[in-house]
Design a protein around this motif. Structure first.
Motif, PDB file in Angstrom:
ATOM      1  N   TRP A  84      16.599 -19.754  19.638  1.00 55.01           N
ATOM      2  CA  TRP A  84      15.957 -20.048  18.363  1.00 55.01           C
ATOM      3  C   TRP A  84      16.962 -20.570  17.342  1.00 55.01           C
ATOM      4  O   TRP A  84      16.613 -21.396  16.495  1.00 55.01           O
ATOM      5  N   SER A  87       5.165 -25.722  10.388  1.00 54.46           N
ATOM      6  CA  SER A  87       5.102 -24.437  11.090  1.00 54.46           C
ATOM      7  C   SER A  87       4.292 -23.414  10.309  1.00 54.46           C
ATOM      8  O   SER A  87       3.674 -22.529  10.889  1.00 54.46           O
ATOM      9  N   THR A 113       2.399 -18.436  14.270  1.00 49.77           N
ATOM     10  CA  THR A 113       3.756 -17.936  14.478  1.00 49.77           C
ATOM     11  C   THR A 113       4.521 -17.842  13.173  1.00 49.77           C
ATOM     12  O   THR A 113       5.127 -16.825  12.852  1.00 49.77           O
ATOM     13  N   GLU A 114       4.481 -18.908  12.386  1.00 52.01           N
ATOM     14  CA  GLU A 114       5.257 -18.917  11.148  1.00 52.01           C
ATOM     15  C   GLU A 114       4.692 -17.925  10.145  1.00 52.01           C
ATOM     16  O   GLU A 114       5.429 -17.292   9.406  1.00 52.01           O
ATOM     17  N   THR A 152       5.967 -14.557  11.085  1.00 53.38           N
ATOM     18  CA  THR A 152       7.414 -14.390  11.034  1.00 53.38           C
ATOM     19  C   THR A 152       7.985 -14.358   9.635  1.00 53.38           C
ATOM     20  O   THR A 152       8.763 -13.494   9.304  1.00 53.38           O
ATOM     21  N   PRO A 198      10.750 -15.869  15.806  1.00 57.23           N
ATOM     22  CA  PRO A 198       9.281 -15.868  15.853  1.00 57.23           C
ATOM     23  C   PRO A 198       8.729 -15.145  17.079  1.00 57.23           C
ATOM     24  O   PRO A 198       7.759 -14.403  16.989  1.00 57.23           O
TER      25      PRO A 198
END
Length: 215
Positions: A61, A115, A120-121, A124, A136
C-alpha cells in the motif's frame, strides 16, 4: 519491533528506489525489513484473514500511494522505479513522506477524491490523515471481523435466552448439517425418559443436499 504502519514505510521505500533501477516488491520487502530491523516473528504476522502478512500488505500500500502521487513509476505489476518527481522529493530531504505530504500533488488529490466515492476509502479515512496507521485492506478486515464477532455474540445471546425446545431443534439442525442423520426428521427421532435426557441421533452419512435441508 512492531511492523511500521504503511505511512512510515513511504520514505524508506522511496529512498530504496533512489538508485534509479527497476525493483521488485520482493526486493523492497527484504531491504525494508533489514532497514527496520524486523524480526522473523514480525515478518510472519498476518492480517486477520491470514491471506497475507501484515508487512507485505503495508509495503504494497505504501507503493500504491507513492505511485498514485507520481513519485514512483510502476511499469508492470509488482515492479517499480523512482520518477523525476521522486528524485526531486528526496532532494528536499523530508523527515517524513506520508499522506499529508503527498497531497501537494494533483494526481494524488484526484486519486483520493475518486477513492472517497467507494466504500474502502470511506471506511479507512474517517479522521485526520496523520493518525491513519492501517491500510485500506487492514481496516476492512478489522471491520469484517468486528461484524462477525457482533453477530456471533448476538446469536449466542438469542440461543441462551430461548426455550429448551428451540435449543433442541437447533442441535438437530446442527447435527444434520455436520453429516449425521438422513434428514432433520430422521435425526430428530429420539426416545427420552425425562426432558433432560439427550437425543440419540442416527449417524448414517448423508449427501450435501440432504445436509442442507432445514425443513
Amino acid at each position: 519491533m512492531a511492523v511500521p504502519d504503511f505511512q512510515s514505510l513511504m520514505l524508506p521505500l522511496l529512498e530504496f528506489s533512489a538508485d534509479g533501477k527497476e525493483h521488485t516488491m520482493q526486493e523492497a520487502r527484504e531491504k525494508l525489513a533489514e532497514i527496520m530491523g524486523l524480526s522473523q516473528e514480525d515478518l510472519e504476522e498476518r492480517l486477520p484473514s491470514g491471506r497475507q502478512t501484515t508487512f507485505a500488505n503495508r509495503v504494497a500500500w505504501a507503493k500504491v500511494y507513492l505511485t498514485q502521487a507520481g513519485v514512483l513509476e510502476s511499469p508492470k505489476r509488482g515492479r517499480f522505479y523512482i520518477s523525476d518527481r521522486g528524485r526531486k522529493a528526496l532532494l528536499e530531504k523530508p523527515e517524513r513522506i506520508d499522506i499529508k505530504y503527498l497531497q501537494r500533488f494533483d494526481e494524488f488529490q484526484e486519486f483520493r477524491q475518486a477513492s472517497s466515492k467507494n466504500r474502502t476509502e470511506k471506511v479507512t479515512h474517517t479522521g485526520d490523515d496523520a493518525t491513519v496507521t492501517t491500510t485500506p485492506e487492514e481496516t476492512l478486515e478489522q471491520a469484517y471481523q468486528q461484524l462477525r464477532d457482533e453477530v456471533a455474540n448476538e446469536l449466542l445471546y438469542l440461543v441462551k435466552n430461548n426455550t429448551p425446545e428451540f435449543f433442541e431443534k437447533l442441535v438437530v439442525h446442527l447435527i444434520v448439517s455436520m453429516g449425521y442423520g438422513g434428514s432433520v426428521k430422521e435425526a430428530g427421532r429420539a426416545t427420552r425418559k425425562t426432558a433432560d435426557e439427550p437425543y440419540r441421533f442416527s449417524r448414517r452419512p448423508v449427501s450435501l443436499s440432504q445436509a442442507a435441508l432445514f425443513a
